[in-house]
Design an enzyme around this catalytic site. Structure first.
Site, PDB file in Angstrom:
ATOM      1  N   HIS A 183      53.544  53.078   4.322  1.00 26.83           N
ATOM      2  CA  HIS A 183      54.576  53.690   5.163  1.00 26.83           C
ATOM      3  C   HIS A 183      54.126  53.516   6.613  1.00 26.83           C
ATOM      4  O   HIS A 183      53.089  54.072   7.014  1.00 26.83           O
ATOM      5  CB  HIS A 183      54.705  55.172   4.818  1.00 26.83           C
ATOM      6  CG  HIS A 183      55.657  55.937   5.680  1.00 26.83           C
ATOM      7  ND1 HIS A 183      57.004  55.678   5.704  1.00 26.83           N
ATOM      8  CD2 HIS A 183      55.452  56.969   6.545  1.00 26.83           C
ATOM      9  CE1 HIS A 183      57.598  56.511   6.547  1.00 26.83           C
ATOM     10  NE2 HIS A 183      56.673  57.310   7.069  1.00 26.83           N
ATOM     11  N   HIS A 236      60.292  49.752   4.841  1.00 27.17           N
ATOM     12  CA  HIS A 236      61.313  50.147   5.827  1.00 27.17           C
ATOM     13  C   HIS A 236      60.867  50.008   7.290  1.00 27.17           C
ATOM     14  O   HIS A 236      60.869  50.990   8.054  1.00 27.17           O
ATOM     15  CB  HIS A 236      61.846  51.561   5.556  1.00 27.17           C
ATOM     16  CG  HIS A 236      60.871  52.612   5.193  1.00 27.17           C
ATOM     17  ND1 HIS A 236      61.140  53.587   4.278  1.00 27.17           N
ATOM     18  CD2 HIS A 236      59.611  52.876   5.637  1.00 27.17           C
ATOM     19  CE1 HIS A 236      60.114  54.401   4.165  1.00 27.17           C
ATOM     20  NE2 HIS A 236      59.172  53.981   4.990  1.00 27.17           N
ATOM     21  N   ASP A 309      66.094  52.198  -0.062  1.00 25.97           N
ATOM     22  CA  ASP A 309      65.369  53.379   0.404  1.00 25.97           C
ATOM     23  C   ASP A 309      66.054  54.654  -0.094  1.00 25.97           C
ATOM     24  O   ASP A 309      66.187  55.640   0.625  1.00 25.97           O
ATOM     25  CB  ASP A 309      65.274  53.394   1.929  1.00 25.97           C
ATOM     26  CG  ASP A 309      63.946  53.969   2.417  1.00 25.97           C
ATOM     27  OD1 ASP A 309      63.110  54.326   1.567  1.00 25.97           O
ATOM     28  OD2 ASP A 309      63.751  54.064   3.632  1.00 25.97           O
TER      29      ASP A 309
END
Length: 435
Positions: A183, A236, A309
């Site tokens: 992340h 992401h 997501d």
């Protein structure tokens, strides 16, 4: 099993460089062959599906999904997630380990794979927890999880903070050829922030997260990947600066890849105006300049895949003051439609978009999905790229309804989804039509 002949379709199979009108034959749940448009003859007893010019592609492969089960079934179950996936043309999902308990036990990996098979609608590819409990303190049993079928390792939306621990993770995972998914957000900079730092956050009185929190974490972990030789993937990505670091790392030959999600190429920070908690994400929505940088990276191939997501949240998780509300939004039902918006505006070609949703994420995950090759499992998505529909929160397939695209008209409607040759979704004659 029945033999199925798809006629009058535009076959798009980026894995094999195919984009042409034609016919596709399915026998016993697998792709049996294709031929050109106008070809004559039908296998005896075949069920005929007339696509009326629609696109027939591999079933979509969504490499970033949270489902809530086990532990948070009130948000989403495997069954409800399968309904949402099928309605979105998705036949394979990679499931984050951030459930309760976390997927740090080989038995849970095997359970999720089995439950996917039992659904008859989706293949579940579980991520293994990178650290025990996804708590960022001690490495999970990566070897045992890998042997049980974990496709990669991550702590989901929690960045692995200690650099030494991340170095160990990359080094250890490399021994199994396994990918580590990070992340991209430096936790101490993100703090309790809930929006991208800048004029808008200041005006709304929200604690800001500097965009540099992403690029700082990306820069650190690229260096660790270089040090260890590990496979590193960023989920992401949302900033131009972070993407440029990834672009440079790849130019140096490092095994660094990334994905993004529709909110980061379709929305910008203005979507949180009036404190819309359905538009609260982690990473937060960025500036318009960053959104355009994400679009450019999709077009030039720097970004390897588009993932939904999908983070289901209960109404009570979102019906709170913005700073206290949970992050995340549903995304499986809208994944194709929002991606096709970048086709309609000229950012991507249709084959490029389908590649980002099928064989490219499948390749990252080591999956055989995402192709129409002869002999492949007949996971298929039939969609009309020009047909419009209106997103309506509260009426979406699946349990979770926290979409940032509520009331958004989209062009690109899934007409049907097939899993191993069995139809698992069929759009109604007026279902989802734009109002």
């Amino acid at each position: 099993m029945n033999t199925i002949l798809f006629e009058n379709v535009r076959i798009i199979d980026p894995a094999n460089g195919v984009d042409q009108p034609g016919r596709l034959l399915v026998r016993d749940g697998r792709i049996a062959g294709t031929d050109a448009a106008g070809a004559e003859g039908r296998p005896e007893g075949a069920q005929v599906v007339d696509g009326n010019g629609a696109v027939l592609s591999p079933g979509l492969v969504d490499m970033r999904v949270e489902i809530g089960e086990p532990g948070f079934e009130y948000r989403e179950t495997i069954s409800s997630a399968a309904r949402a996936a099928s309605a979105g043309g998705i036949t394979t999902i990679a499931v984050l380990p951030t459930c309760k308990p976390a997927i740090d036990n080989p038995a849970l990996v095997r359970m999720l794979r089995t439950r996917g098979e039992e659904s008859g609608a989706i293949t579940i590819l579980p991520y293994g927890a990178l650290t025990k409990g996804c708590e960022g303190r001690e490495l999970a049993e990566i070897g045992m999880l890998h042997e049980a079928g974990a496709v990669a390792f991550t702590d989901g939306n929690r960045a692995v903070d200690p650099a030494r621990l991340m170095r160990l993770a990359l080094s250890y995972a490399s021994g199994f050829g396994a990918m580590v998914v990070q992340h991209p957000e430096e936790p101490s900079l993100a703090g309790s922030g809930c929006a991208t730092a800048g004029a808008l956050a200041t005006r709304l009185g929200l604690a800001g997260i500097p965009a540099a929190a992403e690029s700082i974490m990306i820069a650190r972990d690229i260096r660790l990947a270089e040090l260890t030789g590990g496979r590193l993937h960023f989920g992401h990505v949302s900033t131009g600066e972070g993407i440029e670091l990834i672009r440079q790392a790849r130019a140096r030959g490092l095994a660094v890849t990334c994905d993004t999600a529709p909110p980061y190429f379709d929305l910008n920070e203005n979507a949180i105006g009036d404190f819309r908690t359905f538009a609260k994400f982690s990473p937060p929505l960025r500036s318009e300049e960053d959104r355009l940088a994400v679009c450019a990276a999709l077009a030039d191939g720097t970004i390897d895949a588009i993932a939904s997501d999908h983070l289901p949240r209960d109404a009570d998780d979102k019906r709170l003051p913005f700073a206290q509300a949970a992050t995340g939004g549903t995304g499986m039902v809208t994944l194709l439609g929002v991606t096709l918006a970048r086709v309609h505006d000229g950012t991507l070609t249709l084959p490029q978009a389908i590649a980002l949703l099928t064989h490219r994420p499948a390749s990252l995950l080591g999956s055989a999905a995402g192709t129409l090759s002869v002999g492949a499992e007949a996971d298929l998505c039939l969609f009309a790229p020009e047909q419009s529909w209106l997103v309506r929160a509260g009426q979406l397939p699946g349990r979770a309804q926290n979409t940032p695209f509520d009331r958004r008209p989209l062009e690109g409607r899934v007409l049907g989804t097939w899993k191993a040759g069995r139809r698992v979704y069929e759009a109604g004659p007026t279902a989802g039509a734009a109002a």
